[in-house]
Scaffold this motif. Structure first.
Motif, PDB file in Angstrom:
ATOM      1  N   TRP A 219      16.255  30.011  18.839  1.00 10.16           N
ATOM      2  CA  TRP A 219      17.501  30.507  18.239  1.00 10.16           C
ATOM      3  C   TRP A 219      17.291  31.056  16.824  1.00 10.16           C
ATOM      4  O   TRP A 219      17.954  32.019  16.449  1.00 10.16           O
ATOM      5  N   ILE A 220      16.377  30.482  16.054  1.00 10.05           N
ATOM      6  CA  ILE A 220      16.122  31.107  14.748  1.00 10.05           C
ATOM      7  C   ILE A 220      15.356  32.413  14.934  1.00 10.05           C
ATOM      8  O   ILE A 220      15.516  33.340  14.145  1.00 10.05           O
ATOM      9  N   ARG A 221      14.558  32.506  15.984  1.00  9.60           N
ATOM     10  CA  ARG A 221      13.912  33.779  16.312  1.00  9.60           C
ATOM     11  C   ARG A 221      14.966  34.845  16.600  1.00  9.60           C
ATOM     12  O   ARG A 221      14.886  35.975  16.106  1.00  9.60           O
ATOM     13  N   ASP A 222      15.987  34.472  17.408  1.00 13.11           N
ATOM     14  CA  ASP A 222      17.036  35.434  17.734  1.00 13.11           C
ATOM     15  C   ASP A 222      17.862  35.798  16.501  1.00 13.11           C
ATOM     16  O   ASP A 222      18.278  36.949  16.339  1.00 13.11           O
ATOM     17  N   ARG A 228      15.553  39.758   9.482  1.00 15.38           N
ATOM     18  CA  ARG A 228      14.156  39.339   9.378  1.00 15.38           C
ATOM     19  C   ARG A 228      13.926  38.588   8.062  1.00 15.38           C
ATOM     20  O   ARG A 228      13.137  37.650   8.001  1.00 15.38           O
ATOM     21  N   GLU A 229      14.645  39.004   7.016  1.00 11.88           N
ATOM     22  CA  GLU A 229      14.514  38.368   5.718  1.00 11.88           C
ATOM     23  C   GLU A 229      14.891  36.885   5.791  1.00 11.88           C
ATOM     24  O   GLU A 229      14.193  36.029   5.225  1.00 11.88           O
ATOM     25  N   ARG A 230      15.992  36.569   6.482  1.00 12.07           N
ATOM     26  CA  ARG A 230      16.427  35.170   6.603  1.00 12.07           C
ATOM     27  C   ARG A 230      15.393  34.356   7.389  1.00 12.07           C
ATOM     28  O   ARG A 230      15.104  33.204   7.047  1.00 12.07           O
ATOM     29  N   LEU A 231      14.877  34.933   8.440  1.00 17.51           N
ATOM     30  CA  LEU A 231      13.883  34.233   9.249  1.00 17.51           C
ATOM     31  C   LEU A 231      12.628  33.941   8.440  1.00 17.51           C
ATOM     32  O   LEU A 231      12.113  32.810   8.446  1.00 17.51           O
ATOM     33  N   ASP A 236       8.941  30.488   5.479  1.00 17.37           N
ATOM     34  CA  ASP A 236       8.210  30.218   4.235  1.00 17.37           C
ATOM     35  C   ASP A 236       8.448  28.783   3.771  1.00 17.37           C
ATOM     36  O   ASP A 236       7.547  28.125   3.233  1.00 17.37           O
ATOM     37  N   GLU A 237       9.678  28.305   3.981  1.00 19.34           N
ATOM     38  CA  GLU A 237      10.023  26.962   3.524  1.00 19.34           C
ATOM     39  C   GLU A 237       9.573  25.875   4.487  1.00 19.34           C
ATOM     40  O   GLU A 237       9.162  24.785   4.048  1.00 19.34           O
ATOM     41  N   LEU A 254       7.227  38.349  15.695  1.00 17.49           N
ATOM     42  CA  LEU A 254       6.612  38.855  14.474  1.00 17.49           C
ATOM     43  C   LEU A 254       5.308  39.587  14.809  1.00 17.49           C
ATOM     44  O   LEU A 254       4.762  39.438  15.899  1.00 17.49           O
ATOM     45  N   GLY A 255       4.815  40.348  13.834  1.00 18.74           N
ATOM     46  CA  GLY A 255       3.548  41.031  14.034  1.00 18.74           C
ATOM     47  C   GLY A 255       2.386  40.055  14.078  1.00 18.74           C
ATOM     48  O   GLY A 255       2.499  38.897  13.668  1.00 18.74           O
TER      49      GLY A 255
END
Length: 272
Positions: A219-222, A228-231, A236-237, A254-255
């Motif tokens: 769901w965070i992927r979706d 993309r910035e939020r993901l 990162d965190e 992601l790439g």
């Protein structure tokens, strides 16, 4: 996310020619009932499909689907019946939810989702469907059942309302209520509302259950498709400490270099 379709059966046995006998449609004007739905399911039962379900879902002792009974009807057939029986009364939907047959409960939840989506459905009816889902959550007790209804029935109802019930479910002892909490946010994602997806993902981030880890990552992927910035900020965190299953689902789109980067962060903290 349902098992791959096999060939449809007839009369309780897999046909030699692989073709299904099409059941007769209900008489025009007949009110769709739970009894009629179950009769139509039985016509489509297949021992071959039943064996597939038993391999696909974990039904052994101690597994998440322990005790769940699969009749052996392809989900595509179940969904076709649900559309045909979409006008089923609330009482009959509840009767289907009370069935031990997994496909009957799947049909019930699918009907609930279909009714919720209809433009002619009143707010009172949507509320009743939402309340039925929560009241009978002990019968919506497998990942596919949750995924069929949580977004439309639960998330759809809460779209313009406080989302507190989702946070309560995210902290529930029931794995299926916790899965509903994150899956329901798909309704918000469709409208570009991402805050609750990421917030509930944080609540569930270290859940021990594999099925919750997959849902959180998925769901965070979706949500990342909308931002993309939020993901990336979330990764990162949390990438270094989240379960590997969650991380792999989250970075799926992601790439190659970005996937490798976040997996490297994970390996630095938890090397093999």
């Amino acid at each position: 996310m349902t098992p791959k379709d096999g060939k449809a059966p007839r009369d309780g046995k897999a046909p030699k020619d692989g073709k299904a006998r099409k059941p007769a449609a209900p008489a025009p004007g007949t009110q769709p009932t739970a009894v009629a739905f179950l009769e139509r399911l039985k016509i489509r039962q297949s021992d071959v499909e039943q064996a597939k379900y038993q391999r696909y879902f974990k039904t052994g002792k101690g597994d998440y689907a322990e005790g769940d009974f699969f009749m052996g009807v392809r989900m595509g057939e179940v969904f076709t019946l649900a559309k045909e029986f979409a006008a089923m009364s609330m009482e009959d939907i509840e009767q289907l939810l009370e069935q031990d047959i997994h496909e009957a409960r799947a049909g019930a939840v699918k009907i609930m989702a279909l009714q919720t989506q209809k433009k002619k459905t009143t707010e009172e009816q949507r509320q009743r469907l939402y309340e039925l889902y929560l009241r009978k959550h002990d019968r919506i007790n497998n990942w596919d059942l949750v995924d069929l209804g949580a977004g439309r029935v639960v998330g759809g109802w809460l779209m313009d309302k406080p989302r507190d019930p989702l946070y309560q479910m995210a902290r529930s002892e029931s794995m299926w209520e916790r899965r509903t909490a994150i899956v329901a946010t798909s309704a918000f994602i469709r409208e570009g509302q991402l805050d609750d997806t990421f917030a509930i993902a944080e609540v569930l981030l270290h859940d021990p259950e594999d099925l919750i880890q997959k849902a959180v990552g998925g769901w965070i992927r979706d949500a990342g498709r909308s931002s993309r910035e939020r993901l990336l900020a979330f990764l990162d965190e949390h990438a270094a400490t989240m379960p590997r299953t969650t991380l792999r689902y989250a970075i799926e789109h992601l790439g190659k270099e970005q996937r490798a980067y976040y997996l490297t962060l994970k390996d630095r903290v938890f090397p093999n």
